[in-house]
Design an enzyme around this catalytic site. Structure first.
Site, PDB file in Angstrom:
ATOM      1  N   GLY A 208       8.241   3.844  -4.495  1.00  0.00           N
ATOM      2  CA  GLY A 208       9.298   2.933  -4.064  1.00  0.00           C
ATOM      3  C   GLY A 208       9.983   3.229  -2.750  1.00  0.00           C
ATOM      4  O   GLY A 208      10.975   2.573  -2.425  1.00  0.00           O
ATOM      5  N   GLY A 209       9.467   4.175  -1.961  1.00  0.00           N
ATOM      6  CA  GLY A 209      10.096   4.486  -0.670  1.00  0.00           C
ATOM      7  C   GLY A 209      10.183   3.253   0.224  1.00  0.00           C
ATOM      8  O   GLY A 209      11.227   2.962   0.811  1.00  0.00           O
ATOM      9  N   LYS A 210       9.075   2.506   0.290  1.00  0.00           N
ATOM     10  CA  LYS A 210       9.066   1.348   1.192  1.00  0.00           C
ATOM     11  C   LYS A 210       9.856   0.187   0.593  1.00  0.00           C
ATOM     12  O   LYS A 210      10.473  -0.590   1.326  1.00  0.00           O
ATOM     13  CB  LYS A 210       7.630   0.946   1.528  1.00  0.00           C
ATOM     14  CG  LYS A 210       6.906   2.040   2.296  1.00  0.00           C
ATOM     15  CD  LYS A 210       5.531   1.662   2.748  1.00  0.00           C
ATOM     16  CE  LYS A 210       4.780   2.869   3.269  1.00  0.00           C
ATOM     17  NZ  LYS A 210       4.439   3.852   2.224  1.00  0.00           N
ATOM     18  N   ASP A 227       3.520  -2.833  -9.135  1.00  0.00           N
ATOM     19  CA  ASP A 227       2.594  -1.690  -9.127  1.00  0.00           C
ATOM     20  C   ASP A 227       1.884  -1.649 -10.474  1.00  0.00           C
ATOM     21  O   ASP A 227       2.526  -1.783 -11.519  1.00  0.00           O
ATOM     22  CB  ASP A 227       3.326  -0.369  -8.881  1.00  0.00           C
ATOM     23  CG  ASP A 227       2.368   0.731  -8.439  1.00  0.00           C
ATOM     24  OD1 ASP A 227       2.358   1.077  -7.239  1.00  0.00           O
ATOM     25  OD2 ASP A 227       1.601   1.222  -9.297  1.00  0.00           O
ATOM     26  N   ARG A 232       4.339   5.086 -12.737  1.00  0.00           N
ATOM     27  CA  ARG A 232       4.892   5.085 -11.381  1.00  0.00           C
ATOM     28  C   ARG A 232       5.964   4.005 -11.229  1.00  0.00           C
ATOM     29  O   ARG A 232       6.902   4.169 -10.459  1.00  0.00           O
ATOM     30  CB  ARG A 232       3.764   4.916 -10.359  1.00  0.00           C
ATOM     31  CG  ARG A 232       2.922   6.197 -10.231  1.00  0.00           C
ATOM     32  CD  ARG A 232       1.705   6.000  -9.381  1.00  0.00           C
ATOM     33  NE  ARG A 232       1.965   5.763  -7.987  1.00  0.00           N
ATOM     34  CZ  ARG A 232       2.012   6.704  -7.041  1.00  0.00           C
ATOM     35  NH1 ARG A 232       1.842   7.967  -7.370  1.00  0.00           N
ATOM     36  NH2 ARG A 232       2.228   6.393  -5.781  1.00  0.00           N
ATOM     37  N   ASP A 258      -2.061  -5.998 -12.154  1.00  0.00           N
ATOM     38  CA  ASP A 258      -3.116  -5.544 -11.256  1.00  0.00           C
ATOM     39  C   ASP A 258      -3.007  -6.422 -10.006  1.00  0.00           C
ATOM     40  O   ASP A 258      -3.213  -7.633 -10.049  1.00  0.00           O
ATOM     41  CB  ASP A 258      -4.487  -5.730 -11.925  1.00  0.00           C
ATOM     42  CG  ASP A 258      -5.598  -5.174 -11.055  1.00  0.00           C
ATOM     43  OD1 ASP A 258      -5.441  -5.137  -9.819  1.00  0.00           O
ATOM     44  OD2 ASP A 258      -6.638  -4.768 -11.611  1.00  0.00           O
ATOM     45  N   GLY A 259      -2.631  -5.776  -8.895  1.00  0.00           N
ATOM     46  CA  GLY A 259      -2.362  -6.517  -7.658  1.00  0.00           C
ATOM     47  C   GLY A 259      -3.542  -7.343  -7.188  1.00  0.00           C
ATOM     48  O   GLY A 259      -3.370  -8.301  -6.434  1.00  0.00           O
ATOM     49  N   ASP A 276       0.452  -1.664   0.658  1.00  0.00           N
ATOM     50  CA  ASP A 276       0.422  -0.222   0.915  1.00  0.00           C
ATOM     51  C   ASP A 276      -0.491   0.403  -0.142  1.00  0.00           C
ATOM     52  O   ASP A 276      -0.047   0.823  -1.207  1.00  0.00           O
ATOM     53  CB  ASP A 276       1.856   0.327   0.806  1.00  0.00           C
ATOM     54  CG  ASP A 276       1.944   1.790   1.175  1.00  0.00           C
ATOM     55  OD1 ASP A 276       1.234   2.220   2.095  1.00  0.00           O
ATOM     56  OD2 ASP A 276       2.730   2.509   0.528  1.00  0.00           O
ATOM     57  N   CYS A 331      -2.125   6.110   3.947  1.00  0.00           N
ATOM     58  CA  CYS A 331      -1.747   7.405   4.529  1.00  0.00           C
ATOM     59  C   CYS A 331      -3.000   8.255   4.698  1.00  0.00           C
ATOM     60  O   CYS A 331      -3.017   9.430   4.351  1.00  0.00           O
ATOM     61  CB  CYS A 331      -0.653   8.103   3.724  1.00  0.00           C
ATOM     62  SG  CYS A 331      -0.979   8.222   1.986  1.00  0.00           S
TER      63      CYS A 331
HETATM   64  C1  LIG Z   1       0.253   4.566  -1.611  1.00  0.00           C
HETATM   65  S1  LIG Z   1       0.876   4.232  -3.177  1.00  0.00           S
HETATM   66  C2  LIG Z   1       2.211   3.153  -2.827  1.00  0.00           C
HETATM   67  C3  LIG Z   1       3.414   3.854  -2.278  1.00  0.00           C
HETATM   68  C4  LIG Z   1       4.633   2.958  -2.193  1.00  0.00           C
HETATM   69  N1  LIG Z   1       4.375   1.769  -1.416  1.00  0.00           N
HETATM   70  C5  LIG Z   1       5.816   3.697  -1.606  1.00  0.00           C
HETATM   71  O1  LIG Z   1       6.123   3.521  -0.440  1.00  0.00           O
HETATM   72  O2  LIG Z   1       6.431   4.482  -2.339  1.00  0.00           O
HETATM   73  C6  LIG Z   1      -0.298   3.151  -3.850  1.00  0.00           C
HETATM   74  C7  LIG Z   1       0.102   2.546  -5.160  1.00  0.00           C
HETATM   75  O3  LIG Z   1      -0.869   1.562  -5.509  1.00  0.00           O
HETATM   76  C8  LIG Z   1      -0.860   1.461  -6.899  1.00  0.00           C
HETATM   77  N2  LIG Z   1      -2.080   0.722  -7.311  1.00  0.00           N
HETATM   78  C9  LIG Z   1      -3.329   1.191  -7.485  1.00  0.00           C
HETATM   79  N3  LIG Z   1      -4.146   0.208  -7.868  1.00  0.00           N
HETATM   80  C10 LIG Z   1      -3.398  -0.926  -7.933  1.00  0.00           C
HETATM   81  C11 LIG Z   1      -3.667  -2.259  -8.284  1.00  0.00           C
HETATM   82  N4  LIG Z   1      -4.889  -2.636  -8.651  1.00  0.00           N
HETATM   83  N5  LIG Z   1      -2.649  -3.139  -8.258  1.00  0.00           N
HETATM   84  C12 LIG Z   1      -1.398  -2.756  -7.896  1.00  0.00           C
HETATM   85  N6  LIG Z   1      -1.077  -1.493  -7.573  1.00  0.00           N
HETATM   86  C13 LIG Z   1      -2.079  -0.590  -7.573  1.00  0.00           C
HETATM   87  C14 LIG Z   1      -0.796   2.886  -7.367  1.00  0.00           C
HETATM   88  O4  LIG Z   1      -0.305   2.961  -8.680  1.00  0.00           O
HETATM   89  C15 LIG Z   1       0.151   3.500  -6.333  1.00  0.00           C
HETATM   90  O5  LIG Z   1       1.448   3.554  -6.853  1.00  0.00           O
END
Ligand SMILES: C[S@@+](CC[C@H](N)C(=O)[O-])C[C@H]1O[C@@H](n2cnc3c(N)ncnc32)[C@H](O)[C@@H]1O
Length: 404
Positions: A208-210, A227, A232, A258-259, A276, A331
């Site tokens: 959740g930082g962003k 998410d 998470r 699921d995004g 992200d 990242c």
């Molecule tokens: C790089 S992290 C995101 C960090 C977040 N944006 C932040 O700034 O704190 C990637 C995230 O994508 C999520 N993720 C993975 N597969 C996904 C999907 N199919 N749909 C939605 N989220 C997904 C993971 O659970 C993870 O929390």
């Protein structure tokens, strides 16, 4: 009975050797490869993989980036505008930290002013020489599209200064004053350039930082933070509860879809979309064994990352309104997870969905933020922050797309 392994069966078939009596069954030695062969740490596998790929990609810059990734990273303190921010800002300034976002905004204003003066000078000289007086674009004009949200404030220590911020403390209402994060992670949020009342989607939002930074703009008309991971998402709730007052939290909808399916659920809805994605989290992968994607057991998952990233970016593009903007970020330094994913998405949007997507030029970010971050100038698309010992943020890749 389960068939014996070939090697063990061979040992059992062997009869007495040189008159010795057969080895009693219980002393037979069967090598257990999985448990006895030395396990190579995932961090070492990651470093080996990066040495192979990034030395080609970054060439002579790789040793310095590698050294920085193996050292302690630097943090920025994202100021919480919902706490008494002025007081905290003064305290951070006493420590010699500065708000790199305001500094970039100041720099953009200076450029704007000098470009205006230059344009006026050229106009006057053209008029004097019999021209028609039309404004002539100056060489600096692309920089003037610089969009730096003045509401986001993030303090960092100067280049080369490795001081650390102390943990944030709560105000009388229990709201925390700042959030410590990799300051480069703010760049995708700044690139998104949220305008007042924009409908915003943060497709992969946890922890959740962003999301927190998006809320600091004070401009989101509505923020959908999604998410797929329940655990998470709990951290996302926790961050919002610790930083955001209830009445603002209520404007955020948090989901765990699921995004990849978002485009089907709510296509063409949002002004701004942040994608992200999960990635090889390069810095984490060379430093931490826990939850390391280079773990042997996660090889398949790692190999499938570019596909997952592409599907998520496609969903983000489909979720945006026409003329809507999408920022893709990782990242990782990996071209396969960065530019290649963007290129494939643009291609698929055009050929399969008849949607034209343009890449927005963000090269002015390099100039605006050069005092704080070390940028790579060799990206075909988007911008990449390279870790460096004097500015140990990132890696962070971001690319902005506009749906036609
Ligand atoms: C790089 S992290 C995101 C960090 C977040 N944006 C932040 O700034 O704190 C990637 C995230 O994508 C999520 N993720 C993975 N597969 C996904 C999907 N199919 N749909 C939605 N989220 C997904 C993971 O659970 C993870 O929390």
């Amino acid at each position: 009975m389960a068939a014996r392994s070939g090697r063990a069966a061979m040992l059992l078939r062997k009869g007495p050797v040189l008159g010795l009596s057969p080895v009693p069954r219980r002393y037979l030695y069967k090598k257990k490869w999985a448990t006895t062969s030395p396990r190579i740490p995932a961090t070492r596998l990651a470093l080996h993989h990066f040495d192979t790929t990034y030395s080609l990609q970054l060439q002579e810059r790789w040793p310095a980036v590698r050294a920085a990734m193996l050292c302690e990273q630097k943090y920025g303190a994202l100021l919480n505008n919902f706490a008494p921010a002025d007081l905290i800002a003064q305290q951070l300034e006493l420590l010699s930290a500065t708000d790199f976002v305001s500094e970039a905004a100041r720099r953009a204003r200076c450029w704007q002013e000098s470009a205006d003066v230059e344009a006026e000078r050229r106009k006057t000289s053209l008029e004097g020489s019999g021209g028609d007086g039309t404004m002539v674009p100056t060489e600096t004009s692309p920089l003037l599209h610089a969009s730096v949200s003045s509401n986001i404030k993030c303090y960092t220590f100067p280049r080369g200064d490795i001081s650390r911020f102390r943990p944030a403390w709560p105000d009388s209402l229990g709201i925390l004053s700042y959030y410590l994060m990799d300051a480069a992670s703010l760049l995708p949020v700044l690139a998104l350039n949220v305008q007042l009342d924009d409908l915003v989607l943060d497709l992969c939002a946890a922890p959740g930082g962003k999301t927190l930074a998006l809320l600091q703009t004070g401009a989101c008309g509505h923020l959908a933070a999604n998410d797929v991971s329940f655990s998470r998402t709990k951290r996302l709730y926790h961050i919002l509860n610790s930083y955001i007052p209830k009445e603002i939290r209520e404007t955020v909808s948090i989901t765990s879809h699921d995004g990849r399916n978002w485009g089907e659920l709510q296509g063409g809805t949002f002004h701004k979309v942040l994608v992200d994605v999960p990635c090889t989290t390069d810095r984490h992968s060379v430093m931490e064994e826990e939850n390391n994607i280079f773990h042997k057991m996660r090889t398949k998952e790692r190999q499938m990352l570019p596909m997952l990233q592409l599907q998520l970016l496609m969903a983000g593009i489909l979720a945006a309104k026409p003329e809507g903007e999408v920022v893709y970020s990782t990242c990782s330094l990996s071209q396969l997870q960065n530019e290649h994913v963007v290129e494939r998405a643009i291609d698929i949007a055009e050929t399969q969905f008849n949607i034209t997507v343009h890449v927005e030029d963000l090269s002015h970010f390099r100039m605006l933020f050069q005092d704080t971050f070390c940028f790579f100038s060799g990206c075909r698309l988007g911008e990449l922050v390279l870790p460096h010992l004097t500015a140990n943020f990132g890696p962070l890749y971001f690319c902005k797309l506009r749906r036609a």
